[in-house]
Enzyme design. Structure first.
Site, mmCIF file in Angstrom:
data_model
loop_
_atom_site.group_PDB
_atom_site.id
_atom_site.type_symbol
_atom_site.label_atom_id
_atom_site.label_comp_id
_atom_site.label_asym_id
_atom_site.label_seq_id
_atom_site.Cartn_x
_atom_site.Cartn_y
_atom_site.Cartn_z
ATOM 1 N N GLY A 27 11.111 9.729 -16.740
ATOM 2 C CA GLY A 27 10.442 9.065 -15.653
ATOM 3 C C GLY A 27 9.172 9.593 -15.321
ATOM 4 O O GLY A 27 8.186 8.784 -15.133
ATOM 5 N N ASP A 85 10.403 17.165 -25.488
ATOM 6 C CA ASP A 85 11.907 16.420 -24.891
ATOM 7 C C ASP A 85 13.017 16.352 -25.987
ATOM 8 O O ASP A 85 12.758 16.053 -27.134
ATOM 9 C CB ASP A 85 11.635 15.053 -24.235
ATOM 10 C CG ASP A 85 12.530 14.659 -23.323
ATOM 11 O OD1 ASP A 85 13.836 14.780 -23.476
ATOM 12 O OD2 ASP A 85 12.003 14.178 -22.362
ATOM 13 N N SER A 123 20.000 3.297 -19.693
ATOM 14 C CA SER A 123 20.128 3.475 -17.888
ATOM 15 C C SER A 123 18.632 4.008 -17.691
ATOM 16 O O SER A 123 17.873 4.080 -16.579
ATOM 17 C CB SER A 123 21.064 4.563 -17.378
ATOM 18 O OG SER A 123 20.907 5.618 -18.068
ATOM 19 N N LEU A 131 15.782 2.784 -18.576
ATOM 20 C CA LEU A 131 14.776 1.481 -19.166
ATOM 21 C C LEU A 131 14.236 0.939 -17.732
ATOM 22 O O LEU A 131 13.192 0.391 -17.647
ATOM 23 C CB LEU A 131 15.300 0.316 -19.788
ATOM 24 C CG LEU A 131 15.642 0.867 -21.433
ATOM 25 C CD1 LEU A 131 16.347 -0.449 -21.916
ATOM 26 C CD2 LEU A 131 14.696 1.467 -21.954
ATOM 27 N N ARG A 185 12.717 2.627 -15.251
ATOM 28 C CA ARG A 185 11.959 3.286 -14.650
ATOM 29 C C ARG A 185 11.020 4.132 -15.973
ATOM 30 O O ARG A 185 9.703 4.334 -15.456
ATOM 31 C CB ARG A 185 12.245 4.532 -14.075
ATOM 32 C CG ARG A 185 13.402 5.635 -14.664
ATOM 33 C CD ARG A 185 14.067 6.422 -13.415
ATOM 34 N NE ARG A 185 14.958 7.483 -14.264
ATOM 35 C CZ ARG A 185 16.020 7.419 -14.901
ATOM 36 N NH1 ARG A 185 16.402 6.350 -14.897
ATOM 37 N NH2 ARG A 185 16.634 8.421 -15.497
ATOM 38 N N ASP A 191 13.632 18.109 -15.313
ATOM 39 C CA ASP A 191 14.650 17.403 -14.183
ATOM 40 C C ASP A 191 15.655 18.464 -13.964
ATOM 41 O O ASP A 191 16.687 17.983 -13.452
ATOM 42 C CB ASP A 191 15.425 15.953 -14.466
ATOM 43 C CG ASP A 191 15.982 16.074 -15.864
ATOM 44 O OD1 ASP A 191 16.132 17.323 -16.480
ATOM 45 O OD2 ASP A 191 16.691 15.132 -16.164
ATOM 46 N N ASN A 192 15.331 19.810 -14.058
ATOM 47 C CA ASN A 192 16.357 20.851 -14.047
ATOM 48 C C ASN A 192 15.449 22.128 -13.627
ATOM 49 O O ASN A 192 14.319 22.333 -14.118
ATOM 50 C CB ASN A 192 17.371 20.881 -15.287
ATOM 51 C CG ASN A 192 16.508 21.443 -16.344
ATOM 52 O OD1 ASN A 192 16.387 22.783 -16.554
ATOM 53 N ND2 ASN A 192 15.878 20.775 -17.370
ATOM 54 N N CYS A 211 19.523 12.189 -11.061
ATOM 55 C CA CYS A 211 19.312 10.739 -10.937
ATOM 56 C C CYS A 211 20.722 9.923 -11.025
ATOM 57 O O CYS A 211 21.045 9.067 -10.510
ATOM 58 C CB CYS A 211 18.255 10.006 -11.618
ATOM 59 S SG CYS A 211 16.476 10.731 -11.299
ATOM 60 N N CYS A 227 14.551 18.254 8.397
ATOM 61 C CA CYS A 227 13.615 17.223 8.199
ATOM 62 C C CYS A 227 14.249 15.812 7.745
ATOM 63 O O CYS A 227 15.477 15.913 8.078
ATOM 64 C CB CYS A 227 12.789 17.783 6.831
ATOM 65 S SG CYS A 227 13.266 17.741 5.487
#
Length: 350
Positions: free
Chosen positions: A39, A60, A67, A69, A71, A128-129, A186, A321
């Site tokens: 993303g 990568d 799933s 596509l 974004r 993402d980790n 996500c 917050c």
């Protein structure tokens, strides 16, 4: 030297005095490594390639899933099942034939991190980790490489620049990783399709400014963008004396447990039974606190370090917050220097 075709292609960018011919030549000489082609990686890659960065590496090990596509707009249904790094490189070559693309269909690991990161001038992290984020940061610190960072959570995104001209690093604001399963991804909580696009463009913007040596860089600053209410906040942070030295072991280390978070229901229970033991601190900006709050005192995030001595050591300090992200950072930032109990209000006050 820029070719005649390149001068035509980049003309609208080059007539900006802040970029000019010299800036465009710096872009042509730059080598950028993008960690992650998901993303965040998709918009970063597209705009850096369009801007004329001469060499872009893409790391990568994932493949395109249906799933993705909504974004990851660099991909199409025909790409499902194919390696993201390979597909991204192929499409970017078509988009700009003057850019050299290198695809690495592999996961960034301690065994290959120094080799991959060492070959590039600027590193951009869209992973993402947490293990990968700490590995990227620690390797950049070791090799003295500037790092553009971005992350997303539901409707909120963060952007910062680490290790830039001896500036703060990722561990200065997030000293240690949370438990491996502590923060949902996500697939578990969802993500608004346009959010990684918004955040990714900010990341690409920082990269271009760094390369062209122009503008104000987000070094020592964490920018938070909320797509739901259109708020943009910038929080300042500096180098921390308690920041741990980088070691090989730390590169992939995460906590096995994290008991420093409580739910809103748990907080309400504490306040009902033992209110004298709880000290609630809202770390949002003053205007946010005035608009809506659940009590406690208001100390904006970027003022916390200066007001550490004002926090009572004999009470449970609970930071809160809107979404739980700034308060999580508050715990991570202050915990090494605070002897009392500190907690984050998970998922925020809403």
């Amino acid at each position: 030297m820029l070719t005649r075709e390149e001068l035509k292609r980049y003309h609208r960018q080059m007539i900006l005095p802040e970029i000019g011919l010299s800036g465009q030549q710096k872009l042509k000489a730059a080598k950028v490594l993008m960690i992650g082609a998901g993303g965040l990686g998709c918009p970063v890659l597209q705009y850096l390639a369009a801007a004329g960065v001469s060499e872009i590496g893409v790391v990568d090990d994932d493949v395109v899933d249906e799933s993705n596509l909504h974004r990851q707009v660099l991909y199409s249904p025909a790409d499902v099942g194919k390696a993201k790094a390979m597909v991204a490189a192929e499409k970017l070559r078509i988009m700009n034939p003057f850019v050299e693309l290198k695809a690495y269909h592999e996961r960034l690991k301690p065994e290959n991190a120094e080799m991959l990161i060492g070959a590039y001038h600027l590193i951009i992290d869209g992973s993402d980790n947490f293990p990968t984020r700490y590995l990227v940061n620690d390797t950049c610190v070791q090799l003295n490489k500037p790092l553009v960072f971005g992350s997303i959570f539901k409707f909120e995104g963060n952007v910062s620049v680490f290790n830039y001209q001896n500036g703060p690093q990722y561990r200065d604001i997030f000293p240690e990783a949370p438990a491996d399963n502590d923060v949902p991804n996500c697939a578990e909580i969802g993500v608004l399709g346009v959010l990684p696009g918004i955040v990714g463009l900010y990341m690409a913007n920082e990269a271009i400014k760094i390369i062209c040596e122009t503008g104000e860089i987000l070094s020592g600053k964490l920018m938070t963008v909320n797509a739901l209410d259109n708020s943009v906040s910038v929080f300042k942070f500096g180098k921390q004396a308690h920041a741990k030295p980088v070691t090989e072991k730390q590169k992939v280390q995460v906590k096995e447990d994290n008991n420093q978070e409580i739910s809103l229901k748990e907080l309400e229970n504490w306040l009902e039974k033992t209110p004298e033991e709880v000290y609630l601190v809202d770390v949002r900006e003053e205007y946010e606190f005035e608009d809506y709050n659940i009590g406690g005192i208001n100390i904006p995030f970027d003022e916390l370090a200066d007001k550490l001595d004002a926090l009572p050591q004999n009470k449970k300090i609970v930071f809160c917050c809107r979404s739980g992200q700034r308060s999580k950072m508050a715990v991570a930032l202050l915990q090494p220097a605070f002897k009392g109990a500190m907690y984050n209000l998970k998922n925020g006050i809403y």
